[in-house]
Scaffold this motif. Structure first.
Motif, PDB file in Angstrom:
ATOM      1  N   ILE A   1      55.436 126.551  59.698  1.00 39.05           N
ATOM      2  CA  ILE A   1      55.542 127.523  58.611  1.00 39.05           C
ATOM      3  C   ILE A   1      56.620 128.548  58.919  1.00 39.05           C
ATOM      4  O   ILE A   1      57.442 128.890  58.053  1.00 39.05           O
ATOM      5  CB  ILE A   1      54.184 128.211  58.372  1.00 39.05           C
ATOM      6  N   ASP A   2      56.645 129.019  60.141  1.00 38.05           N
ATOM      7  CA  ASP A   2      57.640 130.033  60.521  1.00 38.05           C
ATOM      8  C   ASP A   2      59.059 129.507  60.368  1.00 38.05           C
ATOM      9  O   ASP A   2      59.958 130.233  59.926  1.00 38.05           O
ATOM     10  CB  ASP A   2      57.400 130.498  61.963  1.00 38.05           C
ATOM     11  N   LEU A   3      59.277 128.262  60.747  1.00 36.46           N
ATOM     12  CA  LEU A   3      60.612 127.681  60.619  1.00 36.46           C
ATOM     13  C   LEU A   3      61.044 127.644  59.159  1.00 36.46           C
ATOM     14  O   LEU A   3      62.168 128.034  58.817  1.00 36.46           O
ATOM     15  CB  LEU A   3      60.634 126.271  61.208  1.00 36.46           C
ATOM     16  N   ARG A   4      60.148 127.176  58.292  1.00 39.90           N
ATOM     17  CA  ARG A   4      60.492 127.108  56.872  1.00 39.90           C
ATOM     18  C   ARG A   4      60.781 128.496  56.306  1.00 39.90           C
ATOM     19  O   ARG A   4      61.749 128.691  55.565  1.00 39.90           O
ATOM     20  CB  ARG A   4      59.362 126.439  56.095  1.00 39.90           C
ATOM     21  N   LEU A   5      59.945 129.455  56.649  1.00 38.21           N
ATOM     22  CA  LEU A   5      60.164 130.818  56.160  1.00 38.21           C
ATOM     23  C   LEU A   5      61.491 131.387  56.662  1.00 38.21           C
ATOM     24  O   LEU A   5      62.241 132.012  55.909  1.00 38.21           O
ATOM     25  CB  LEU A   5      59.010 131.722  56.582  1.00 38.21           C
ATOM     26  N   ASN A   6      61.799 131.147  57.911  1.00 32.80           N
ATOM     27  CA  ASN A   6      63.049 131.668  58.482  1.00 32.80           C
ATOM     28  C   ASN A   6      64.267 131.038  57.827  1.00 32.80           C
ATOM     29  O   ASN A   6      65.264 131.721  57.540  1.00 32.80           O
ATOM     30  CB  ASN A   6      63.078 131.438  59.994  1.00 32.80           C
ATOM     31  N   VAL A   7      64.197 129.725  57.582  1.00 33.34           N
ATOM     32  CA  VAL A   7      65.322 129.043  56.937  1.00 33.34           C
ATOM     33  C   VAL A   7      65.529 129.573  55.522  1.00 33.34           C
ATOM     34  O   VAL A   7      66.666 129.853  55.097  1.00 33.34           O
ATOM     35  CB  VAL A   7      65.086 127.515  56.910  1.00 33.34           C
ATOM     36  N   ILE A   8      64.446 129.739  54.783  1.00 32.55           N
ATOM     37  CA  ILE A   8      64.565 130.200  53.394  1.00 32.55           C
ATOM     38  C   ILE A   8      65.060 131.642  53.337  1.00 32.55           C
ATOM     39  O   ILE A   8      65.898 131.999  52.498  1.00 32.55           O
ATOM     40  CB  ILE A   8      63.223 130.025  52.657  1.00 32.55           C
ATOM     41  N   LYS A   9      64.567 132.490  54.217  1.00 35.63           N
ATOM     42  CA  LYS A   9      65.050 133.879  54.260  1.00 35.63           C
ATOM     43  C   LYS A   9      66.535 133.925  54.613  1.00 35.63           C
ATOM     44  O   LYS A   9      67.305 134.701  54.030  1.00 35.63           O
ATOM     45  CB  LYS A   9      64.242 134.679  55.282  1.00 35.63           C
TER      46      LYS A   9
ATOM     47  N   GLN B   1      63.394 132.976  46.286  1.00 39.60           N
ATOM     48  CA  GLN B   1      62.446 134.042  46.644  1.00 39.60           C
ATOM     49  C   GLN B   1      61.024 133.618  46.325  1.00 39.60           C
ATOM     50  O   GLN B   1      60.094 133.869  47.100  1.00 39.60           O
ATOM     51  CB  GLN B   1      62.799 135.334  45.895  1.00 39.60           C
ATOM     52  N   GLU B   2      60.838 132.959  45.192  1.00 36.94           N
ATOM     53  CA  GLU B   2      59.504 132.497  44.812  1.00 36.94           C
ATOM     54  C   GLU B   2      58.984 131.471  45.808  1.00 36.94           C
ATOM     55  O   GLU B   2      57.792 131.437  46.132  1.00 36.94           O
ATOM     56  CB  GLU B   2      59.549 131.892  43.400  1.00 36.94           C
ATOM     57  N   SER B   3      59.865 130.626  46.325  1.00 37.76           N
ATOM     58  CA  SER B   3      59.440 129.562  47.243  1.00 37.76           C
ATOM     59  C   SER B   3      58.966 130.104  48.579  1.00 37.76           C
ATOM     60  O   SER B   3      58.301 129.390  49.339  1.00 37.76           O
ATOM     61  CB  SER B   3      60.580 128.564  47.462  1.00 37.76           C
ATOM     62  N   LEU B   4      59.282 131.369  48.878  1.00 38.10           N
ATOM     63  CA  LEU B   4      58.806 131.964  50.130  1.00 38.10           C
ATOM     64  C   LEU B   4      57.277 132.053  50.180  1.00 38.10           C
ATOM     65  O   LEU B   4      56.689 132.152  51.260  1.00 38.10           O
ATOM     66  CB  LEU B   4      59.411 133.359  50.318  1.00 38.10           C
ATOM     67  N   SER B   5      56.639 131.991  49.015  1.00 37.96           N
ATOM     68  CA  SER B   5      55.171 132.062  48.991  1.00 37.96           C
ATOM     69  C   SER B   5      54.525 130.701  49.253  1.00 37.96           C
ATOM     70  O   SER B   5      53.322 130.616  49.521  1.00 37.96           O
ATOM     71  CB  SER B   5      54.692 132.600  47.640  1.00 37.96           C
ATOM     72  N   PHE B   6      55.310 129.625  49.200  1.00 41.28           N
ATOM     73  CA  PHE B   6      54.720 128.290  49.265  1.00 41.28           C
ATOM     74  C   PHE B   6      54.241 127.876  50.655  1.00 41.28           C
ATOM     75  O   PHE B   6      53.179 127.240  50.766  1.00 41.28           O
ATOM     76  CB  PHE B   6      55.705 127.244  48.724  1.00 41.28           C
TER      77      PHE B   6
ATOM     78  N   ARG C   1      66.304 124.507  42.554  1.00 36.46           N
ATOM     79  CA  ARG C   1      64.888 124.740  42.231  1.00 36.46           C
ATOM     80  C   ARG C   1      63.998 123.610  42.731  1.00 36.46           C
ATOM     81  O   ARG C   1      62.836 123.835  43.068  1.00 36.46           O
ATOM     82  CB  ARG C   1      64.701 124.953  40.724  1.00 36.46           C
ATOM     83  N   SER C   2      64.528 122.376  42.786  1.00 33.79           N
ATOM     84  CA  SER C   2      63.748 121.280  43.351  1.00 33.79           C
ATOM     85  C   SER C   2      63.901 121.198  44.860  1.00 33.79           C
ATOM     86  O   SER C   2      62.929 120.986  45.589  1.00 33.79           O
ATOM     87  CB  SER C   2      64.175 119.946  42.720  1.00 33.79           C
ATOM     88  N   VAL C   3      65.127 121.377  45.351  1.00 37.63           N
ATOM     89  CA  VAL C   3      65.386 121.213  46.787  1.00 37.63           C
ATOM     90  C   VAL C   3      64.649 122.269  47.598  1.00 37.63           C
ATOM     91  O   VAL C   3      63.941 121.944  48.568  1.00 37.63           O
ATOM     92  CB  VAL C   3      66.903 121.266  47.071  1.00 37.63           C
ATOM     93  N   VAL C   4      64.790 123.534  47.245  1.00 39.64           N
ATOM     94  CA  VAL C   4      64.179 124.581  48.066  1.00 39.64           C
ATOM     95  C   VAL C   4      62.660 124.537  47.961  1.00 39.64           C
ATOM     96  O   VAL C   4      61.947 124.802  48.933  1.00 39.64           O
ATOM     97  CB  VAL C   4      64.730 125.971  47.690  1.00 39.64           C
TER      98      VAL C   4
ATOM     99  N   ALA D   1      60.249 124.029  51.102  1.00 39.04           N
ATOM    100  CA  ALA D   1      59.240 125.057  51.356  1.00 39.04           C
ATOM    101  C   ALA D   1      57.849 124.451  51.508  1.00 39.04           C
ATOM    102  O   ALA D   1      57.006 124.982  52.227  1.00 39.04           O
ATOM    103  CB  ALA D   1      59.239 126.083  50.225  1.00 39.04           C
ATOM    104  N   CYS D   2      57.631 123.311  50.832  1.00 39.11           N
ATOM    105  CA  CYS D   2      56.337 122.620  50.904  1.00 39.11           C
ATOM    106  C   CYS D   2      56.316 121.549  51.996  1.00 39.11           C
ATOM    107  O   CYS D   2      55.426 120.693  52.003  1.00 39.11           O
ATOM    108  CB  CYS D   2      56.008 122.005  49.551  1.00 39.11           C
ATOM    109  N   ALA D   3      57.311 121.579  52.899  1.00 37.92           N
ATOM    110  CA  ALA D   3      57.382 120.703  54.077  1.00 37.92           C
ATOM    111  C   ALA D   3      57.742 119.264  53.752  1.00 37.92           C
ATOM    112  O   ALA D   3      57.441 118.349  54.517  1.00 37.92           O
ATOM    113  CB  ALA D   3      56.082 120.758  54.879  1.00 37.92           C
ATOM    114  N   ASN D   4      58.386 119.039  52.610  1.00 33.54           N
ATOM    115  CA  ASN D   4      58.924 117.729  52.292  1.00 33.54           C
ATOM    116  C   ASN D   4      60.361 117.627  52.796  1.00 33.54           C
ATOM    117  O   ASN D   4      61.006 118.641  53.096  1.00 33.54           O
ATOM    118  CB  ASN D   4      58.929 117.506  50.781  1.00 33.54           C
ATOM    119  N   SER D   5      60.888 116.431  52.859  1.00 32.15           N
ATOM    120  CA  SER D   5      62.324 116.235  53.059  1.00 32.15           C
ATOM    121  C   SER D   5      62.915 115.718  51.757  1.00 32.15           C
ATOM    122  O   SER D   5      62.189 115.257  50.869  1.00 32.15           O
ATOM    123  CB  SER D   5      62.594 115.273  54.213  1.00 32.15           C
ATOM    124  N   VAL D   6      64.246 115.783  51.633  1.00 31.57           N
ATOM    125  CA  VAL D   6      64.888 115.590  50.334  1.00 31.57           C
ATOM    126  C   VAL D   6      66.134 114.722  50.454  1.00 31.57           C
ATOM    127  O   VAL D   6      66.903 114.840  51.410  1.00 31.57           O
ATOM    128  CB  VAL D   6      65.301 116.950  49.728  1.00 31.57           C
TER     129      VAL D   6
END
Length: 480
Positions: A66-74, A114-119, A162-165, A169-174
């Protein structure tokens, strides 16, 4: 800050490389018609490599943390803010966006990021009330796996992001396939941004290639668990058939075409109605799925509305998308211009009156306003995806509702009235996914459900709705 380079390469497994197709993508500036660059397109071999890299990254839990995803998105937010003007200029040069539209698009992308940070924090296990007193009951929220994203050329940066991020954020790959008209702003530019933000290799892969060469293979491939497609209804229907007809059923999120009505009721403020029309129809040359594709106006207001509208439309600046005052820039390509020319001629042949003709010069198509439009004519029923505006008269409110619902589409809409309660009651009767009372039909909020009914698509984007689309539930029970 040094501008990005090597945007004319495929991005697979964290490596930038040439495609292996024998064909090349010609990336052309819609306004100047100059060649930005030519790059070697992706083949089915590259699609295989991209899916393999994405599947490997998912199985290795590259972004399980979770921390990795949050850090990447931020970090992604920071990078976009620092490179904003670079992104805006790419949107102007590659997609023909006006400066106004390009900035709107970047803001929209930042909103969904920004919205995806909650996911990531929502990917949790929830305890349920058990109907069996001898057992405990839980629901796990899990990623889907590899998600395939196909994005369009009209809002390429936002509609890819909107789809990629969200998927990441939900731990999928794309694996992302951008439109051939916008391979950078819909594809490789995102790869550069995520790479700079520290995304692990293989989590995002970009293959830019011709739909004729790799489109079906991209959808039918056994690896992706979901296809997220944004584009025309005709292509989206084919994607749906391919995805559901393949050996492994896939989830689908389809955001397709529209025929958005702006309904002007008999108590409407005409000055407001005119402004809603201008921005709802002519922003980005009308090349928006939510764009006001037709106006339905009460016959008691028709003549006064048309007079005010034509006067206002004459002030619209058509031209260089780099200029701050330009509202209408170039159409994306010559085939779209030819389509619009045909629609104009057909409308005239079907007895519509051309009340205003803004002219056509190269890729620039000015506003064209039609009155006395038959509701069953082509220009009223079909999405023009250009600055053509049919105006249809309604006898009364009931007739206006009938006209608004007389379409195979159902994405967005707008209602203009001085009585907001009346507007809400009217909107509730529309067989449409989104309605804006005294607002333009073009609206997209990161925390609000975005999607349509009927031939406008399946599923919803944004907020908790896209979170539901891009994750799955797993019910488990245990003895007490």
């Amino acid at each position: 800050m040094t501008a990005y380079t090597a945007l004319d390469l495929q991005y697979i497994g964290g490596q930038w490389r040439d495609g292996t197709s024998t064909h090349h993508i010609q990336n052309i500036n819609p306004f100047t018609q100059e060649l930005i660059f030519s790059f070697q397109a992706a083949s089915s071999v590259d699609v295989d490599s991209a899916y393999s890299a994405a599947e490997r990254a998912f199985k290795q839990d590259a972004i399980k943390s979770i921390d990795l995803r949050l850090n990447v998105i931020k970090k992604l937010v920071e990078v976009i803010q620092q490179r904003r003007e670079e992104i805006v200029q790419w949107l102007i040069d590659e997609s023909g966006s006006t400066r106004l539209k390009a900035n709107i698009e970047v803001d929209a992308a930042l909103g969904i990021i920004q919205e995806s940070l909650s996911f990531p924090e929502k990917m949790r296990t929830t305890k349920l009330e058990s109907k069996d007193p001898s057992r405990k009951s839980f629901v796990l929220r899990k990623p889907l796996g590899v998600i395939a994203v196909i994005s369009p050329w009209n809002f390429p940066f936002h509609l890819s992001m909107r789809s990629v991020v969200t998927a990441i954020a939900c731990a999928n790959s794309v694996v992302l396939k951008p439109a051939s008209d916008t391979p950078v702003t819909g594809g490789t530019l995102l790869a550069k941004l995520f790479e700079e933000a520290g995304l692990p290799h293989g989590v995002l892969n970009v293959v830019a290639g011709s739909g004729r060469e790799i489109g079906d293979y991209f959808v039918e491939h056994p690896v992706p668990k979901m296809i997220s497609f944004t584009g025309s209804t005709e292509v989206g229907q084919q994607v749906g058939v391919k995805a559901l007809g393949s050996s492994r059923l896939k989830r689908l999120a389809l955001e397709l075409g529209g025929n958005a009505p702006l309904v002007i009721l008999d108590d409407a403020d005409l000055d407001l109605a005119v402004e809603l029309t201008v921005m709802g129809r002519f922003l980005h040359q009308g090349q928006i799925c939510m764009s006001t594709n037709r106006v339905i106006v009460d016959e008691s207001l028709h003549d006064a509305y048309v007079e005010k509208l034509v006067k206002r439309v004459k002030t619209i600046v058509v031209g260089n998308p780099n200029n701050d005052d330009t509202l209408i820039g170039p159409i994306i390509n010559t085939s779209q211009v030819d389509k619009l020319k045909t629609m104009i001629q057909n409308a005239i042949q079907q007895d519509a009156i051309l009340a205003y003709a803004g002219g056509i010069e190269g890729q620039l198509v000015g506003p064209h306003i039609f009155t006395h439009v038959d509701p069953q004519s082509d220009i009223a029923l079909e999405e023009s995806f250009g600055p053509l505006l049919p105006i249809i008269q309604a006898r009364d409110e009931a007739h206006a509702l009938e006209l608004a619902n007389s379409t195979r589409f159902g994405l967005s809409s707008a209602v203009c009235t001085s009585n907001l309660e009346r507007g809400g009651d009217f909107a509730a009767q529309l067989d449409i996914g989104m309605t804006h009372i005294n607002g333009i039909s073009v609206a997209d909020h990161a925390n609000a459900p975005f999607g349509g009914e009927r031939n406008s698509g399946l599923g919803r984007f944004n907020g908790e709705w896209i979170f539901e689309e891009f994750t799955r539930t797993h019910w488990q029970t245990f003895p007490v």
